[in-house]
Each structure stands twice: as C-alpha cells, then as structure tokens.
Design a protein around this motif. Structure first.
Motif, PDB file in Angstrom:
ATOM      1  N   ASP A  60       0.878  -1.170   0.000  1.00 13.67           N
ATOM      2  CA  ASP A  60       0.000   0.000   0.000  1.00 13.67           C
ATOM      3  C   ASP A  60       0.914   1.218   0.000  1.00 13.67           C
ATOM      4  O   ASP A  60       2.082   1.132   0.402  1.00 13.67           O
ATOM      5  N   PRO A  61       0.431   2.362  -0.499  1.00 11.60           N
ATOM      6  CA  PRO A  61       1.329   3.502  -0.714  1.00 11.60           C
ATOM      7  C   PRO A  61       2.072   3.944   0.550  1.00 11.60           C
ATOM      8  O   PRO A  61       3.211   4.385   0.483  1.00 11.60           O
ATOM      9  N   PHE A  62       1.423   3.827   1.705  1.00 12.07           N
ATOM     10  CA  PHE A  62       2.032   4.352   2.919  1.00 12.07           C
ATOM     11  C   PHE A  62       3.000   3.374   3.577  1.00 12.07           C
ATOM     12  O   PHE A  62       3.551   3.660   4.622  1.00 12.07           O
TER      13      PHE A  62
ATOM     14  N   PHE B 175       4.107   7.137  -9.327  1.00 11.18           N
ATOM     15  CA  PHE B 175       3.895   8.409  -8.646  1.00 11.18           C
ATOM     16  C   PHE B 175       2.517   9.000  -8.878  1.00 11.18           C
ATOM     17  O   PHE B 175       2.062   9.811  -8.074  1.00 11.18           O
ATOM     18  N   VAL B 176       1.859   8.637  -9.963  1.00 13.21           N
ATOM     19  CA  VAL B 176       0.484   9.114 -10.152  1.00 13.21           C
ATOM     20  C   VAL B 176      -0.468   8.065  -9.594  1.00 13.21           C
ATOM     21  O   VAL B 176      -1.404   8.375  -8.880  1.00 13.21           O
ATOM     22  N   GLY B 177      -0.193   6.780  -9.912  1.00 12.97           N
ATOM     23  CA  GLY B 177      -1.092   5.723  -9.479  1.00 12.97           C
ATOM     24  C   GLY B 177      -0.784   5.168  -8.094  1.00 12.97           C
ATOM     25  O   GLY B 177      -1.565   4.414  -7.555  1.00 12.97           O
ATOM     26  N   GLN B 178       0.352   5.530  -7.509  1.00 11.76           N
ATOM     27  CA  GLN B 178       0.780   5.013  -6.203  1.00 11.76           C
ATOM     28  C   GLN B 178       0.869   3.493  -6.192  1.00 11.76           C
ATOM     29  O   GLN B 178       0.767   2.869  -5.145  1.00 11.76           O
ATOM     30  N   ASP B 179       1.035   2.897  -7.387  1.00 14.45           N
ATOM     31  CA  ASP B 179       1.114   1.448  -7.471  1.00 14.45           C
ATOM     32  C   ASP B 179       2.591   1.058  -7.479  1.00 14.45           C
ATOM     33  O   ASP B 179       3.198   0.855  -8.523  1.00 14.45           O
ATOM     34  N   LEU B 180       3.171   0.950  -6.289  1.00 17.92           N
ATOM     35  CA  LEU B 180       4.619   0.763  -6.201  1.00 17.92           C
ATOM     36  C   LEU B 180       5.054  -0.632  -6.641  1.00 17.92           C
ATOM     37  O   LEU B 180       6.158  -0.810  -7.141  1.00 17.92           O
ATOM     38  N   GLY B 181       4.192  -1.617  -6.485  1.00 13.14           N
ATOM     39  CA  GLY B 181       4.532  -2.977  -6.900  1.00 13.14           C
ATOM     40  C   GLY B 181       4.751  -3.049  -8.401  1.00 13.14           C
ATOM     41  O   GLY B 181       5.780  -3.534  -8.878  1.00 13.14           O
TER      42      GLY B 181
ATOM     43  N   SER C 231       4.322   7.133 -14.150  1.00  8.80           N
ATOM     44  CA  SER C 231       2.885   7.366 -13.980  1.00  8.80           C
ATOM     45  C   SER C 231       2.257   6.286 -13.097  1.00  8.80           C
ATOM     46  O   SER C 231       1.350   6.576 -12.325  1.00  8.80           O
ATOM     47  N   ASP C 232       2.753   5.047 -13.163  1.00  9.24           N
ATOM     48  CA  ASP C 232       2.201   4.027 -12.272  1.00  9.24           C
ATOM     49  C   ASP C 232       2.662   4.238 -10.830  1.00  9.24           C
ATOM     50  O   ASP C 232       1.904   4.039  -9.898  1.00  9.24           O
TER      51      ASP C 232
END
Lengths: 436, 293
Positions: free
Chosen positions: B44-46, B257-263, B254-255
C-alpha cells in the motif's frame, strides 16, 4: 535605574523566548502557489496572530500530486506533517491508509473542540464523510463546473447573448449558429473527465461506478459507459469533428483560448473566476452547467473538485489540539466567506454562504452564486454524493486517453468508454488488493 | 607488449577501488535489490502493509496490451532519437571539420543546447509548437498545414523526438569532431591524390575510422533515449495523445507516482534493468565486431 531597565529587557527577552518555546508547532503542507499561496499564508498569519498557544507553519510542496507524494514519503520516513492537503481524487487512497491518518471528527472529539458537522454544506462534505456521515477530512477548497459564456462573441455571431443555454440541446443549436457565423472556437473545455463524465453522471443522476460510486466498498466497478454518458460523449465527438468543440488539452489549457476571447463557450471550474475576471477583455457571464433534456427533466446537483485537509497519525496530543483549533478557525464564517469571495471556491459552511450574501457580494458580482446554487439546490443522491475510487488520478489519465481517441475520430464513444471502463477496472482491482 | 601497472600486495589496490565499489553498492546494488524485492509484492502507498504476489506484478504487466505497446513506442522513440541526434551531429561535425576560419565560434555555439535541461528544452519546443500561440504552428498554418500534436499521434511523437534529439546533438557533435580530427590527414590526402571524391573518401576511409566513436555514441544515446528523456515527454505530451508517447520510463513514473502502485512500478524497473543489460550485451557482442579500433 539603568540596571532595572537592563533587567527588564533581559526578562522581556527571556519571556519571549519562553513563550516561543511553549508554542506548539503545527506543520501544514499545501499545494498552492501564486495568488492562492498568498491567501493561504494570510489565513495562517491571521490564525497565528489570534492566539499564542500554537504556531502553524505552512509549506508549499509542489502541485497536488507532488504534495500527496511528499506526504506519503514523509510518512514512510516518520516525518509526516500534522496537516496534509490532498486533492479530491486522492480521497480513496487516504481513506485506505488506516494507521496513517486520523479522521477529523476523531481529532475534534479527542481535543474536546466544538465541532458541529451539520454546519457544513452536505454536497461539499459528502465527498469526505464515512457512510455514517462523519467527516474524515476537512474540505478546504472546493469548486464545481459551470458554463462560461463570452457574450461579445455570441453577439458578433448574431446570437442573442441572453439566449437560454440550460440544456445541451440548446447549446448544440447555438454551436451550429456559431460555426455558420465563422467562429473558429465555438466551445472548449477544461478537465474533460471531471466535467464531462464525473460531473455529467452526477448531474444526470446516473452512476459513474457501482457500489454508490465506490462509497460502498473497494470492490466497485466503473459504470460510466452507460447510455447517457455514451450519448453525451458521442455528441461531443461529433462537435469535435465538425470544428464546433475545440480540444486544447487534458488540464485547463482551454482556459487560455477562452480568456484570450477566441472561444464563445467554455466549460470550466467555478474557481476559474479569478483568472477570467483578471484577463478577459470582453463581456463574460457564468451559466449553470447544461444538461440533456432527453435524459432528465431536471438536473441533480454537480459534485466538487479541489482538495481537503487530512490530519496525519503519529503526532502529540498537544499538536492535535492545535490542529483542531486551526481547522475550526478555517471553518469560521468570516474566514470562509473571505476565502470564498477571494478565490471563487465554494464556501464549506452555509453560514459563510449566508454571510457572503448579506455582505452584498453576489449582487456586486453576478453569477458567483450559480455554483453554490447548482451544488446545493437538491439533496445529493447515491450517484451525486461524489466519487471514491482508488488509483483515480491514473484512471483519469486513462479516460483522457480514450476521450482523445473520440475527439480525433479514432474510436466511437461506445468503444472508447467501454475500453476506459475495462482498463480502469483493472486498476481498481489492483487497488483493492493493495488495500486489503 | 601490453603495458600494465601492477601493485604489490592486495590491500592497496583494494583500498583504491573501495570508494568506487562503495558508491556502486550504495547507489546501484542496494536500490536495484530493493526494486527486485518490491516487485514481488503489492504494497500500500504508505508502507503499512505488503501483500506477497510472487510474479503477479509481472503477469499483470505483460498481460496488459498497453504495456506491450509501450515497448514498441520505446523502440521507435529511441531509434529515432539516436538516428536524428547522431545524423545531424555527424553532418555538422564534418562541416565544422572542414572550416578553416571561425570553427571555434561554431563549435561554441553548437555546444550551447547541451547546457539546457531536458525539461526546459521541452518547454521551449512546446512553446514554438503550441497549437494556439506557437511560432512554427503559425507558419505551418500559413502553408495550409494544421499542426495539432495534442490530438495527432505522429506529430506528438515527432515533436518529442526532435526536442529530445536537439540537446543531444551538441554532445554527439563534440565527440564526432574530436574523432574526425584524430584521423590522420595523410591518409585522406593520399586518397584524394588517387582521385577519390569527398563522398568516396568519407564512405571508405573516414566513416570506418570513425567507427569507435560512432559505436560509443550509439550506446550512450540509446541509454539517453531510454532514461533521460523523461523531462521532455513530461512537459510536452505527458505521454499522450492516447498513449502515443508513453515510453517505458514514463510508465514507471505514472504508475508509481500518479497511481501510487509501487509494486507494478518496481516490476517495470526490473524489466527495464533487464532490457538495458541485454541491449548492452548485444551491442558489445555483435556490433562491436564491426568496429575498427
């Protein structure tokens, strides 16, 4: 005598140093620059000057996305601010972060602060509340889309500038006339997804996503490929091909064309007011966002855009008390009314709206209350309370891409929206997995 | 025959390479290792929780037709940037090499664009080609051409290629010029006496002798086009229209930093890492064979 003076001076220095030490610092990260940045700084200064216990320190952390990223990175490093400004599309991300945020209603209750949630305007706070109506974050700057009209341009084209533009049917007829009269840019828009899909859906009371637009859970699916939306995007696509709708870009690029006096009609946020008023050298006017008479007899309410303030977890009790005091200060009628009048953002409490009216602002600046009326005229339904979708910033990017395919004539509206729904759903499933 | 400096003992040489090893370990191996580790999770982003998905992120990516299309976009973009920037640079270098007077001034002027940051270069080009107020757009309009890179995919690609190649021309020019000046004049003069024209001399003598420089520049330029053109793309097109200019690096951004989808973002970094390793190996194995040192 000399001695006493120096002792007094020393005492004064010590005293002031002590009071500075005793002040609790509240860190507040925001995304505003320029005029808005100055206005935020002014609010903070007024608060700091109004009491001695707390000192709010406001810092600018880049645009909306950058501010959110800065907050996330800071939380991971254990250096998070007390208050973080997050744009409306980041709401689901923040809500999913249990353990990173402290809901505003809890902050207020723990601090023992006065907090009457019913004072806040339903359609504004609704975007940020739990299903039980408890506020998770404090709406800070909220706006809603309206139709901006260049009256001079209409007149030049031989159209009565007072003509009724309440429905898209009427707008379509006016666009025909403008095109025939040789106007290069009959209509343009800013924020196409926000205005022509998100707000369009709420305004016509059709779902944008299942599960009450995501309020009912993260297992929501996009639903904006319904008949009403397809018909609208299809009509816009026809207008784009005929040169009646000019696409300028994904954000508010179209604003430059409108303010320069090139475009007759412009769908844009009500917060475009400050810029248009400053730059437009023509007679302009605000009208309510049009609706399709073929879809509904009477429009629902529109939804908001903008940002809200989130309180981060992991601070001292003393700091939370300061946060509560600051948030209450921001919600007070005088501060809110001033903010509303200076920026064109919506007031967040009805008291602030009433104060603005009694001060005569709406009479002096006709049209500035249209956004407020459009938002508040009707009780929000499940389709018009707002949107709560994960990865929504990125889903908007997908919608932008697919809409561009419609404007350029590569895809028809149905195919483009179907594809946007399918691609967006894949991201929603990722978000669901991440927030489990 | 080879000259080699050798150290006695093993501690001194180790000590001398230690700083480099430390820097590589801290700034390359550690983050690369983290990226590989993160690519196996959906966090999760956090950073509050991580879900193990094994190779799930890679499956998700490779089954996405838009991600696969991004490979083609990246290839087209990198090849065009490399060709344009090297071609123009070589042409200018050959011209500057033949200059007798004032070559210093030309050189200095040609090097300027290199000092311009990619994001700034992007804004400059965007301003010239702005669909509403751009100078070039206006002239094209006079010629009857309706420029609109906001909706036209080919024009958008052309614009980002030109903007990315532009700053790079200076760098390539410097190397080509140095390479040209290192070619012994006697060889060229001998060929001229034998009656070889300029074009024949260039094709049979100059270009082959220039091949080490060309090869080096090709590797460097492809890596540049892959990784350092982010600023240009972000300022000019943000990857659009549709996904016409979304190269792999832009998608990582974009995935992540925009989508916060770090995986997914981490998995994409790993894929990029693999691509670059393969490219480098291919370049050294197959293309270097044709290089005459």
């Amino acid at each position: 005598m000399k001695h006493t003076i120096s002792i007094l001076a020393a005492a004064a220095v010590l005293g002031s140093a002590q009071s500075a030490l005793a002040q609790t610092e509240i860190e507040f990260w925001h995304a505003f620059t320029g005029r808005l940045g100055e206005l935020v700084a002014e609010q903070v200064e007024t608060f700091n000057a109004s009491q001695d216990a707390y000192q709010v320190v406001a810092s600018h952390k880049g645009n909306y996305s950058e501010t959110l990223n800065a907050g996330i990175a800071a939380f991971r490093a254990g250096e998070q601010p007390d208050i973080l400004m997050v744009f409306e599309v980041g709401t689901a991300t923040m809500m999913g972060a249990k353990g990173a945020i402290k809901p505003v209603y809890e902050v207020m209750a723990d601090a023992g602060a006065d907090f009457d949630q019913s004072k806040y305007i339903g359609s504004v706070k609704g975007y940020y509340t739990t299903p039980d109506g408890d506020m998770l974050s404090l709406p800070f700057n909220s706006s809603t889309p309206v139709l901006w009209v260049n009256r001079d341009k209409l007149e030049e084209a031989g159209i009565d500038p007072d003509t009724d533009l309440s429905t898209w049917e009427q707008v379509g007829a006016v666009l025909d006339q403008l095109k025939e009269a040789g106007v290069d840019c009959p209509m343009t828009t800013a924020w196409q997804s926000w205005i022509h899909l998100e707000n369009f859906s709420a305004y016509h009371d059709v779902p944008f996503a299942t599960k009450d637009n995501g309020f009912g859970g993260t297992d929501t699916e996009l639903a904006f490929n319904g008949a009403a939306q397809v018909a609208h995007i299809s009509a816009m696509g026809d207008w784009a091909r005929d040169g009646k709708f000019i696409y300028a870009g994904r954000r508010n690029e179209g604003g430059a064309n409108f303010r320069a006096g090139e475009c007759a009609l412009f769908t844009e946020s009500s917060a475009g007011y400050a810029g248009i008023k400053a730059e437009a050298e023509f007679d302009f006017e605000v009208r309510p966002l049009p609706y399709w008479e073929s879809v509904t007899d009477e429009p629902q309410n529109t939804i908001i855009g903008g940002a809200s303030l989130w309180v981060m977890e992991g601070q001292t009790e003393e700091e939370y008390k300061g946060v509560a005091a600051f948030l209450n200060f921001l919600s007070s009628p005088e501060i809110q009314a001033k903010w509303h009048q200076d920026t064109g953002y919506l007031p967040i409490t009805s008291e602030a709206g009433e104060l603005t009216r009694s001060q005569g602002f709406y009479d002096e600046n006709p049209g500035t209350d249209i956004a407020v009326t459009q938002m508040t005229a009707k009780q929000p339904t499940a389709n018009s309370k707002g949107l709560r979708l994960g990865s929504f910033d990125q889903i908007r990017g997908i919608i932008d891409e697919e809409l561009e395919a419609v404007w350029s004539g590569d895809k028809d509206a149905q195919a483009a929206l179907d594809s946007a729904v399918e691609r967006g759903n894949a991201l929603l499933r990722r978000f669901e997995q991440a927030s489990r | 025959m080879e000259k080699r400096v050798t150290f006695k003992g093993r501690w001194l040489p180790l000590l001398l390479v230690l700083p480099q090893i430390a820097i590589t370990a801290i700034f390359f191996f550690y983050p690369a290792g983290q990226a590989i580790w993160q690519s196996l999770f959906i966090p999760d982003p956090f950073g509050l929780s991580m879900r193990w998905v094994g190779l799930g992120n890679f499956e998700f990516l490779l089954s996405d037709p838009y991600y696969r299309a991004s490979f083609v976009t990246t290839a087209v973009f990198s090849i065009l940037v490399t060709l344009v920037s090297m071609g123009v640079a070589l042409y200018l270098a050959v011209l500057a090499d033949r200059l007798i007077k004032g070559s210093g001034t030309y050189r200095t002027l040609l090097i300027w664009p290199y000092a311009v940051a990619p994001a700034v270069a992007g804004v400059l080009w965007l301003f010239m080609f702005n669909t509403r107020v751009g100078v070039v757009t206006w002239y094209l309009g006079l010629l009857g051409y309706d420029w609109n890179h906001v909706l036209n995919e080919g024009e958008a690609m052309g614009l980002v290629v030109v903007a990315s190649a532009w700053g790079r021309i200076s760098y390539n020019f410097l190397f080509f010029l140095a390479g040209l000046q290192a070619i012994p004049k006697s060889v060229i003069e001998a060929a001229a006496i034998d009656g070889a024209h300029f074009w024949t001399r260039f094709r049979t003598i100059v270009f082959p002798l220039l091949s080490p420089t060309t090869f080096f520049l090709m590797v460097v330029n492809i890596i540049y086009a892959f990784f350092e053109t982010f600023g240009v793309i972000h300022t000019i097109t943000s990857g659009g229209p549709q996904q016409a200019t979304t190269i792999l690096v832009y998608k990582v951004y974009s995935d992540g930093f925009v989508g916060q989808d770090l995986g997914s973002s981490a998995a994409q970094s790993v894929i990029l890492l693999l691509i670059v390793s393969v490219l480098t190996v291919v370049q050294f194995k197959y293309i270097e064979r044709r290089v005459h040192y």
